[in-house]
Motif scaffolding. Structure first.
Motif, PDB file in Angstrom:
ATOM      1  N   MET A 172      14.323 -22.348 -28.184  1.00  0.00           N
ATOM      2  CA  MET A 172      15.681 -22.550 -29.011  1.00  0.00           C
ATOM      3  C   MET A 172      16.890 -21.770 -28.459  1.00  0.00           C
ATOM      4  SD  MET A 172      16.111 -21.438 -32.939  1.00  0.00           S
ATOM      5  CE  MET A 172      15.225 -22.812 -33.758  1.00  0.00           C
ATOM      6  N   THR A 173      17.874 -22.707 -28.025  1.00  0.00           N
ATOM      7  CA  THR A 173      19.049 -22.115 -27.388  1.00  0.00           C
ATOM      8  C   THR A 173      19.960 -21.208 -28.466  1.00  0.00           C
ATOM      9  OG1 THR A 173      20.445 -23.823 -28.065  1.00  0.00           O
ATOM     10  CG2 THR A 173      19.173 -23.943 -26.095  1.00  0.00           C
ATOM     11  N   LEU A 174      21.111 -20.391 -28.040  1.00  0.00           N
ATOM     12  CA  LEU A 174      21.901 -19.768 -28.924  1.00  0.00           C
ATOM     13  C   LEU A 174      22.615 -20.781 -29.708  1.00  0.00           C
ATOM     14  CD1 LEU A 174      22.929 -16.992 -29.675  1.00  0.00           C
ATOM     15  CD2 LEU A 174      24.516 -17.198 -27.771  1.00  0.00           C
ATOM     16  N   TYR A 175      22.835 -21.928 -29.213  1.00  0.00           N
ATOM     17  CA  TYR A 175      23.667 -23.098 -30.053  1.00  0.00           C
ATOM     18  C   TYR A 175      22.490 -23.210 -31.048  1.00  0.00           C
ATOM     19  CZ  TYR A 175      26.288 -27.412 -30.998  1.00  0.00           C
ATOM     20  OH  TYR A 175      26.952 -28.211 -31.555  1.00  0.00           O
ATOM     21  N   ASP A 176      21.570 -23.695 -30.923  1.00  0.00           N
ATOM     22  CA  ASP A 176      20.679 -24.275 -31.970  1.00  0.00           C
ATOM     23  C   ASP A 176      20.452 -22.967 -33.154  1.00  0.00           C
ATOM     24  OD1 ASP A 176      20.002 -26.344 -30.894  1.00  0.00           O
ATOM     25  OD2 ASP A 176      18.352 -25.540 -29.544  1.00  0.00           O
ATOM     26  N   ILE A 177      20.638 -21.591 -32.718  1.00  0.00           N
ATOM     27  CA  ILE A 177      20.537 -20.521 -33.809  1.00  0.00           C
ATOM     28  C   ILE A 177      22.091 -20.437 -34.485  1.00  0.00           C
ATOM     29  CG2 ILE A 177      20.507 -18.185 -34.044  1.00  0.00           C
ATOM     30  CD1 ILE A 177      18.504 -18.048 -31.273  1.00  0.00           C
ATOM     31  N   GLY A 178      22.921 -20.795 -33.743  1.00  0.00           N
ATOM     32  CA  GLY A 178      24.510 -20.881 -34.448  1.00  0.00           C
ATOM     33  C   GLY A 178      24.300 -21.971 -35.421  1.00  0.00           C
ATOM     34  N   LYS A 179      23.906 -23.065 -34.887  1.00  0.00           N
ATOM     35  CA  LYS A 179      23.839 -24.110 -35.814  1.00  0.00           C
ATOM     36  C   LYS A 179      23.147 -23.932 -37.299  1.00  0.00           C
ATOM     37  CE  LYS A 179      23.592 -29.122 -35.682  1.00  0.00           C
ATOM     38  NZ  LYS A 179      23.176 -30.481 -34.535  1.00  0.00           N
ATOM     39  N   GLY A 180      21.931 -23.523 -36.791  1.00  0.00           N
ATOM     40  CA  GLY A 180      21.147 -23.111 -38.005  1.00  0.00           C
ATOM     41  C   GLY A 180      21.920 -22.182 -39.058  1.00  0.00           C
ATOM     42  N   LEU A 181      22.326 -21.121 -38.672  1.00  0.00           N
ATOM     43  CA  LEU A 181      23.119 -20.098 -39.425  1.00  0.00           C
ATOM     44  C   LEU A 181      24.286 -20.759 -40.242  1.00  0.00           C
ATOM     45  CD1 LEU A 181      23.201 -17.025 -37.066  1.00  0.00           C
ATOM     46  CD2 LEU A 181      21.687 -17.370 -39.060  1.00  0.00           C
ATOM     47  N   PHE A 182      25.038 -21.622 -39.406  1.00  0.00           N
ATOM     48  CA  PHE A 182      26.093 -22.214 -40.175  1.00  0.00           C
ATOM     49  C   PHE A 182      25.595 -23.299 -40.996  1.00  0.00           C
ATOM     50  CE2 PHE A 182      29.078 -20.583 -37.320  1.00  0.00           C
ATOM     51  CZ  PHE A 182      29.991 -20.115 -37.878  1.00  0.00           C
ATOM     52  N   LYS A 183      24.572 -24.064 -40.911  1.00  0.00           N
ATOM     53  CA  LYS A 183      24.082 -24.960 -41.859  1.00  0.00           C
ATOM     54  C   LYS A 183      23.639 -24.178 -42.907  1.00  0.00           C
ATOM     55  CE  LYS A 183      21.536 -28.261 -40.208  1.00  0.00           C
ATOM     56  NZ  LYS A 183      20.591 -29.357 -39.239  1.00  0.00           N
ATOM     57  N   GLY A 184      23.078 -23.011 -42.784  1.00  0.00           N
ATOM     58  CA  GLY A 184      22.744 -22.144 -44.048  1.00  0.00           C
ATOM     59  C   GLY A 184      23.705 -21.773 -44.765  1.00  0.00           C
ATOM     60  N   TYR A 185      24.771 -21.355 -44.111  1.00  0.00           N
ATOM     61  CA  TYR A 185      26.101 -20.944 -44.904  1.00  0.00           C
ATOM     62  C   TYR A 185      26.844 -22.085 -45.710  1.00  0.00           C
ATOM     63  CZ  TYR A 185      31.129 -19.636 -45.288  1.00  0.00           C
ATOM     64  OH  TYR A 185      32.278 -19.224 -45.745  1.00  0.00           O
ATOM     65  N   PHE A 186      26.841 -23.254 -44.963  1.00  0.00           N
ATOM     66  CA  PHE A 186      27.346 -24.355 -45.744  1.00  0.00           C
ATOM     67  C   PHE A 186      26.518 -24.802 -46.897  1.00  0.00           C
ATOM     68  CE2 PHE A 186      29.688 -25.586 -41.617  1.00  0.00           C
ATOM     69  CZ  PHE A 186      30.900 -25.142 -42.022  1.00  0.00           C
ATOM     70  N   LYS A 187      25.375 -24.890 -46.533  1.00  0.00           N
ATOM     71  CA  LYS A 187      24.170 -25.091 -47.752  1.00  0.00           C
ATOM     72  C   LYS A 187      24.287 -24.185 -49.134  1.00  0.00           C
ATOM     73  CE  LYS A 187      20.538 -26.776 -46.819  1.00  0.00           C
ATOM     74  NZ  LYS A 187      18.929 -27.238 -46.651  1.00  0.00           N
ATOM     75  N   LEU A 188      24.758 -22.975 -48.696  1.00  0.00           N
ATOM     76  CA  LEU A 188      24.869 -21.774 -49.620  1.00  0.00           C
ATOM     77  C   LEU A 188      26.136 -21.873 -50.275  1.00  0.00           C
ATOM     78  CD1 LEU A 188      23.316 -19.339 -50.940  1.00  0.00           C
ATOM     79  CD2 LEU A 188      24.580 -18.022 -49.298  1.00  0.00           C
ATOM     80  N   PHE A 189      27.271 -22.083 -49.707  1.00  0.00           N
ATOM     81  CA  PHE A 189      28.569 -22.275 -50.220  1.00  0.00           C
ATOM     82  C   PHE A 189      29.441 -23.388 -50.470  1.00  0.00           C
ATOM     83  CE2 PHE A 189      28.163 -17.786 -48.294  1.00  0.00           C
ATOM     84  CZ  PHE A 189      28.243 -17.094 -49.543  1.00  0.00           C
ATOM     85  N   ASN A 190      29.151 -24.357 -49.683  1.00  0.00           N
ATOM     86  CA  ASN A 190      29.586 -25.863 -49.917  1.00  0.00           C
ATOM     87  C   ASN A 190      28.450 -26.862 -50.026  1.00  0.00           C
ATOM     88  OD1 ASN A 190      31.555 -24.220 -47.740  1.00  0.00           O
ATOM     89  ND2 ASN A 190      32.708 -25.402 -49.121  1.00  0.00           N
ATOM     90  N   ARG A 191      29.103 -28.114 -50.714  1.00  0.00           N
ATOM     91  CA  ARG A 191      28.339 -29.239 -50.672  1.00  0.00           C
ATOM     92  C   ARG A 191      28.864 -30.224 -49.541  1.00  0.00           C
ATOM     93  NH1 ARG A 191      29.092 -33.449 -54.580  1.00  0.00           N
ATOM     94  NH2 ARG A 191      27.321 -35.211 -53.900  1.00  0.00           N
ATOM     95  N   ILE A 192      28.040 -30.116 -48.366  1.00  0.00           N
ATOM     96  CA  ILE A 192      28.371 -30.866 -47.443  1.00  0.00           C
ATOM     97  C   ILE A 192      27.994 -32.335 -47.334  1.00  0.00           C
ATOM     98  CG2 ILE A 192      28.400 -31.427 -44.644  1.00  0.00           C
ATOM     99  CD1 ILE A 192      27.852 -28.487 -44.398  1.00  0.00           C
ATOM    100  N   GLU A 193      29.037 -33.441 -47.106  1.00  0.00           N
ATOM    101  CA  GLU A 193      28.652 -34.822 -47.170  1.00  0.00           C
ATOM    102  C   GLU A 193      29.106 -35.250 -45.673  1.00  0.00           C
ATOM    103  OE1 GLU A 193      30.640 -36.964 -50.197  1.00  0.00           O
ATOM    104  OE2 GLU A 193      29.768 -35.829 -51.817  1.00  0.00           O
TER     105      GLU A 193
END
Length: 198
Positions: free
Chosen positions: A1-22
């Motif tokens: 897993m690359t650093l990009y994948d880790i960062g993407k996963g973290l932001f995906k979690g952030y958006f899931k927690l604080f926003n509804r993404i469409e």
């Protein structure tokens, strides 16, 4: 897993927690070839939103000042971003962008060059057109709408891919290509605005 994948996963979690993404129009992102993603710019969270929504790794231009900040600079570089000096023709940044596209990567740009203070789409800079007219590059316009405020909906729409390489031989090719791109982004924004009225 690359650093990009880790960062993407973290932001995906952030958006899931604080926003509804469409996400709409994901099928418009080519699975291969060099792709230039061009989006409007309304918030500092736009780059991670585009990165989370896009199935391929997106390389962004980022203002050079970020790379001078300890820890943050290294993190930004390690996720595939590269510096650009704003307010001047940065030849190294142009070379870096062309290298990404030549290697069939995805280059993410915000043609306005800065965030919109009004939410309205501003004028695009010709740098986007410089990349767009290169043979083998497909341009995908993007529109970000909604709000990043906690628990509200933010949406990203990917438009139809365009081949603007035929403009390369025309006078003022980069400027013309940028105008086409900005018109496509505006159309996407207008369509979303119409949906909200219904």
């Amino acid at each position: 897993m690359t650093l990009y994948d880790i960062g993407k996963g973290l932001f995906k979690g952030y958006f899931k927690l604080f926003n509804r993404i469409e996400v709409e129009g994901l099928e418009n992102v080519p699975v291969s070839k060099g792709v230039l993603l061009c989006s409007n710019h309304i918030n500092n969270l736009d780059p991670p939103l585009v990165g989370v929504a896009c199935p391929r790794q997106v390389h962004f231009m980022a203002k050079a000042e970020l790379f001078d900040i300890p820890v943050l600079g290294a993190a930004v570089r390690n996720v595939g971003a590269f510096p650009v000096k704003r307010g001047m023709g940065d030849k190294q940044a142009l070379r870096s962008g062309m290298e990404i596209l030549s290697n069939e990567g995805v280059l993410g740009l915000f043609p306005e060059g800065t965030r919109s203070k009004t939410g309205k789409l501003g004028k695009g800079l010709s740098g986007a057109g410089f990349f767009a007219v290169r043979p083998g590059v497909l341009v995908v316009p993007c529109a970000i709408t909604g709000s990043y405020k906690p628990f509200q909906t933010v949406k990203i729409t990917f438009g139809n891919p365009m081949d603007l390489s035929l403009l390369k031989e025309e006078k003022g090719a980069a400027k013309k290509a940028t105008e086409v791109i900005m018109n496509e982004i505006q159309e996407l924004l207008d369509k979303e605005a119409q949906k909200d009225l219904k």
